[in-house]
Scaffold this motif. Structure first.
Motif: not given
Ligand code: ACM
Ligand code: ZN
Length: 768
Positions: A283-284, A306-308, A344, A347, A350
Motif C-alpha cells: 500500500c502506498p 495492496c488490495a486496491g 488497508w 490506504c 484499498c
C-alpha cells in the motif's frame, strides 16, 4: 581357511535373521496383518514376475535399492508361473490398496494401480533389515518375515507441510524427507515457499523475487522472535532459493514416490520478501523501508499486498502462471492467513476498492482478494486451497480449507457450507511445538505436541455432523521453521513425529495400539537413521509434575514410552539400572536432589538424566489461595527453566494486576521475600512494573510490608533470563502474605514487539 570364513558368514547371517524375525511391526500399521512361520529370502535366484511395464518400473526401483546394498541381482520375468515374487493386478481393490502374502517360497502382491504396488514395496522395504537403506554394501540375510497383509489408507490426503521460507531447506534434505515420507505412505507435500522471511522459488519474469527476496540480514545470534527488523544498508547473506530446475527435480523425485507437491503461494500477507523486491506492490501509505524479515517483524508484519492496486493482481497472476508450469499438482494453496489490515484501513487505493466493490470492511476486502485470485487459479484448471482465516469472509468457490487455529475447528465453518477440508490443528499437528519435556529440548515456541499427542489425534469428533466427515480429505503435520537454523534442526522436529501422523492418516482408527506402534517406529527410525536422519529421542525423556500439598511437594514422573523403566537416586549419584525403580509419586518434606532417567529392558539408559533440585523455604509445600490454577507452581520447590512454557511458570491472561495469597498455615517471622520472574524479550515476557507484599494474620486485614518498582529501562531489557525480584521488607510476623503485581503494559516503541501487551510470569516464591 575358506571353510572357517564360511562358518563366520553363516553365523553372522543367522544372527541377523533372528533379529529381523523378532519385529514384524511396521508403521503405519496395516489394516490387517497376520504373522506366519518362516521367512522369504531374496537372493540372486529370486525371480520377480510382472504383468506390465508399470509393475516392471516399480520392481526395478526396488531391485536397484536391494542391489546397491547386497550385490544381489534378482531377475524380472513376465512368466508368472516361474516367479517367486508375483505382482498381480486385482481391480477389485481400491486405489492405493494392496495385499501382500509372504511365505518362505513366494511373495504375492496384488493391487489395482501403481500406488498400491508401490505401497506394497514400501511395506517390504520396512520388513527388510534396516540396512537396506545403507549407502554401502552390507553383509546380511535379505529376508522378510512370512506375513499376510491387506492394507488400504483411511484418508486420501496424508500430508506434511514444510516451511522453506523461515529456514531455506537445502534441496538434498527436501529429497531425503520425501523419501522418508514415502516409506510412511504419505502422499502430499505442502510446500510453503513464500513468507516474510524469504521468497524461495525462482520466477523468471520477476528476477528480483530471488535476487532480493530470497536473502536477509544475519540475526542468527538471536532466537527468531527477538530478531530486530533490518535497515536499508545492512548486508543480506542469509537465504537461498530453488531454481526452476530444482523445483522440477523435487517434483519428479516426489512423483516417483507417489507424492504430490502442492505449492503454497502466500497472499495477501506474510510476504515482506516479495515486497522487499517490489515495494510498489505494498500500500502506498507504507513509508518505511521494506526488507526481508529475519524474525517476526513486529509492526512490519502488517506490510501486505495492496488490495486496491491492479498491478498486484497482474503480478500474482504472472507468478501463478510460472508456478502452474512447474507443479503438476491439481492444487495451489493461496495461504490467506494472519493478514493484519492496519495499512488497508489507511490506504486510499484499498478504501477506493472497498467502495467500488460495495464491501463493508477490510475483512470483506480480503474476501474479494482471495476470491479474485482463486477464480484466476480455477480458470487455469487448478483447485484452490487456503488457511482457515478464509472462513472470515465469503469463501472462494470450491476452496479447500486447512483447519489450523487451535484445534482447527474454523474449518468446520467451511464444511458447513459444503467445502472440503484438511485438518492440521496447531495444538496437535504443528511440529514447531516442543516434542518432549522442555528441559531437554532446543528452544522453540509455545507448548508441547509430543509424539503421543500426534499419535492420539482423532480428527473426526463425536459432535461432528456426518457430512463433515465426508468432506474431510485427511490430515497434515505442519513444520514451521522459525527455530531451525540447520537442516538437522528440520529433521529433528519432523522425525519421528511424522510417523505418528502417518498412523493417524493411514491406519484404521480402532486398531491403534501405542505399544506396537512404538515397535514399528523403532524399526522405521533404524531405517531413517541409516539414511542419515538425526531423529529426536525426546520420547525417552521424563516429564515431571511437582505439586505442593500438606507441607510436602509431590513429584510425579512420566515417560510416554511404556517399554522403559525409570530409575532414580536421592543421594546426588547418577541413576543406573541398579538404582531404585520409580513406581509412585515421591514426596519431599525438605530440600533434596532427585536424579532420574529411563532404561530399556537391556538395562541401557535411553533417555537423558533429569536433575530436579528441590529447594525449601517457608512457602514450600504451602497452599496458594485465591490464585489461578497455575499458581501452585509458586510453592513447589522447583525453579523454572528459561522456557516460560515448561509448566513451572505461572502466567495470567491479563497481567495488568495480578494478586494471590500464600497461606503459611501459622504465624511465622518473615525476614525476606523473593519472587522469581522470567524475561523472554522476543515473546514480550517481562518482569512486572511493581510488586506489593502485604501481611495478615486473618486474611482480612492486611498491611503493606514491602514494595518494589521497576522502570521501563529495567524491564524491557533484551535477552532470555531469570530475574529474582528481591523485595526489601519490614521484618514481620504473619500467617498470610498477599502479593500483588502490576504488569508493565505495552512494550515501548524501541521493542521488537512494539505496542504489544507484555506478560508477567513467576516460578517461585522464596520466603525466609
Ligand atoms: C499459520 O500457522 N499461520 C497458518
Ligand atoms: Zn492498499
Amino acid at each position: 581357511m575358506r571353510k572357517f570364513a564360511f562358518i563366520i558368514i553363516l553365523l553372522t547371517t543367522l544372527f541377523n535373521v533372528e533379529i529381523d524375525a523378532l519385529n514384524t511391526n511396521i508403521v503405519p500399521q496395516p489394516l490387517n496383518m497376520e504373522v506366519g512361520d518362516g521367512q522369504f529370502i531374496f537372493t540372486d535366484e529370486t525371480k520377480f514376475g510382472v504383468e506390465n511395464s508399470m509393475q516392471e518400473r516399480i520392481v526395478a526401483n526396488f531391485i536397484e535399492q536391494l542391489n546397491r546394498v547386497s550385490g544381489i541381482q534378482p531377475k524380472v520375468t513376465r512368466k508368472h508361473k516361474k516367479a517367486h515374487v508375483k505382482l498381480r493386478t486385482n481391480k477389485t481393490l481400491k486405489s492405493e490398496a494392496y495385499s501382500l502374502d509372504v511365505t518362505p517360497a513366494t511373495v504375492v502382491i496384488e493391487a489395482a494401480d501403481d500406488k498400491g504396488f508401490y505401497y506394497a514395496m514400501q511395506t517390504i522395504r520396512l520388513l527388510l533389515p534396516a540396512q537396506i537403506e545403507s549407502a554401502a554394501l552390507v553383509q546380511c540375510t535379505w529376508a522378510i518375515p512370512a506375513v499376510k497383509i491387506q492394507d488400504e489408507p483411511r484418508f486420501g490426503y496424508r500430508g506434511l507441510m514444510l516451511d522453506a521460507s523461515r529456514f531455506f531447506i537445502p534441496k538434498e534434505n527436501v529429497l531425503r524427507i520425501i523419501d522418508c515420507m514415502a516409506m510412511l505412505k504419505l502422499n502430499k507435500l505442502h510446500f510453503h515457499l513464500i513468507d516474510d522471511n524469504g521468497w524461495r522459488i525462482e520466477i523468471k519474469k520477476y528476477p528480483k523475487l530471488t535476487e532480493v527476496g530470497a536473502w536477509r540480514v544475519d540475526r542468527g545470534d538471536l532466537p527468531f522472535p527477538a530478531r530486530p527488523n533490518p535497515t536499508a544498508d545492512e548486508p543480506t547473506p542469509i537465504g537461498g532459493f530453488y531454481t526452476q530446475d530444482d523445483i522440477r527435480e523435487i517434483v519428479a523425485y516426489a512423483d516417483q514416490r507417489h507424492i504430490e507437491v502442492i505449492p503454497e503461494i502466500e497472499m495477501p500477507a506474510h510476504t515482506n520478501s516479495s515486497l522487499a523486491a517490489y515495494p510498489n506492490l505494498a500500500c502506498p501509505v507504507v513509508n518505511r523501508f521494506i526488507g526481508v524479515l529475519p524474525g517476526g517483524g513486529g509492526s512490519h508484519a502488517d506490510i501486505i499486498y495492496c488490495a486496491g492496486n491492479e498491478e498486484v493482481f497482474s503480478f500474482l497472476e504472472d507468478v501463478i502462471n510460472e508456478v502452474i508450469e512447474l507443479f503438476p499438482s491439481k492444487y495451489i494453496h493461496l495461504g490467506g492467513d494472519e493478514a493484519w489490515k492496519s495499512n488497508w484501513k489507511k490506504c486510499p487505493l484499498c478504501q477506493q476498492r472497498i467502495k467500488e466493490e460495495g464491501l463493508n470492511c477490510e475483512e470483506e476486502l480480503q474476501g474479494y482478494f482471495m476470491q479474485r485470485m482463486a477464480r484466476y487459479v480455477r480458470q487455469q484448471g487448478k483447485e484452490v486451497m487456503g488457511w482457515d482465516e478464509l472462513t472470515n469472509s465469503k469463501l472462494p468457490e470450491d476452496v479447500i480449507i486447512f483447519g489450523w487455529q487451535g484445534y482447527g475447528n474454523a474449518a468446520l465453518k467451511a464444511a458447513e457450507q459444503g467445502h472440503r477440508f484438511v485438518m492440521t490443528p496447531a495444538r496437535i499437528m504443528y511440529l514447531i511445538r516442543y516434542q518432549g519435556p522442555q528441559w531437554f529440548e532446543p528452544v522453540t515456541y509455545f507448548g508441547n505436541n509430543t509424539l503421543k499427542d500426534v499419535y492420539d489425534y482423532e480428527p473426526i469428533q463425536a459432535n461432528w455432523k456426518p457430512q463433515y466427515a465426508d468432506l474431510l480429505m485427511g490430515v497434515q503435520a505442519s513444520l514451521w521453521t522459525e527455530f531451525c537454523n540447520s537442516a538437522e534442526d528440520v529433521d529433528y522436529l519432523v522425525f519421528p513425529r511424522l510417523a505418528a501422523l502417518a498412523e493417524v492418516a493411514w491406519s484404521p482408527k480402532d486398531s491403534k495400539d501405542w505399544a506396537s506402534f512404538l515397535k514399528g517406529l523403532d524399526k522405521y527410525n533404524e531405517h531413517i537413521a541409516l539414511k542419515g536422519v538425526g531423529y529426536a529421542k525426546s520420547m525417552f525423556n521424563i516429564q515431571h509434575t511437582i505439586i505442593p500439598s500438606n507441607n510436602q511437594v509431590n513429584v510425579a514422573l512420566e515417560c510416554i514410552r511404556p517399554d522403559v523403566t525409570i530409575h532414580y537416586t536421592l543421594d546426588n549419584s547418577e541413576p543406573t539400572a541398579n538404582s531404585p525403580v520409580y513406581n509412585n509419586t515421591l514426596s519431599f518434606d525438605q530440600a533434596g536432589v532427585l536424579k532420574c532417567a529411563t532404561f530399556a529392558s537391556d538395562n541401557k539408559q535411553v533417555g537423558q538424566t533429569l536433575v530436579l533440585p528441590i529447594n525449601w523455604n517457608l512457602a514450600t509445600g504451602k497452599t496458594i489461595i485465591s490464585g489461578n490454577t497455575a499458581t501452585k507452581v509458586l510453592t513447589n520447590g522447583i525453579r523454572g527453566s528459561l522456557k516460560q512454557s515448561d509448566f513451572e511458570w505461572c502466567s495470567w491472561e491479563k497481567s495488568d494486576s495480578v494478586s494471590f495469597v500464600v497461606d503459611l498455615e501459622k504465624e511465622q517471622p518473615i525476614q525476606s521475600f523473593t519472587i522469581g520472574s522470567v524475561t523472554n524479550y522476543g515473546m514480550s515476557v517481562h518482569k512486572p512494573a511493581s510488586i506489593v507484599v502485604e501481611a495478615s494474620n486473618d486474611n482480612i486485614n492486611y498491611h503493606k510490608i514491602g514494595t518494589a518498582q521497576y522502570e521501563d529501562a529495567q524491564i524491557f531489557v533484551p535477552g532470555n533470563y531469570i530475574d529474582d525480584c528481591e523485595i526489601e521488607i519490614a521484618p514481620s510476623s504473619a500467617r498470610y502474605l498477599r502479593i500483588t503485581a502490576k504488569g508493565p503494559g505495552k512494550s515501548p516503541q524501541s521493542h521488537v514487539r512494539a505496542g504489544q501487551e507484555s506478560r508477567v510470569m513467576f516460578d517461585e516464591i522464596i520466603i525466609n
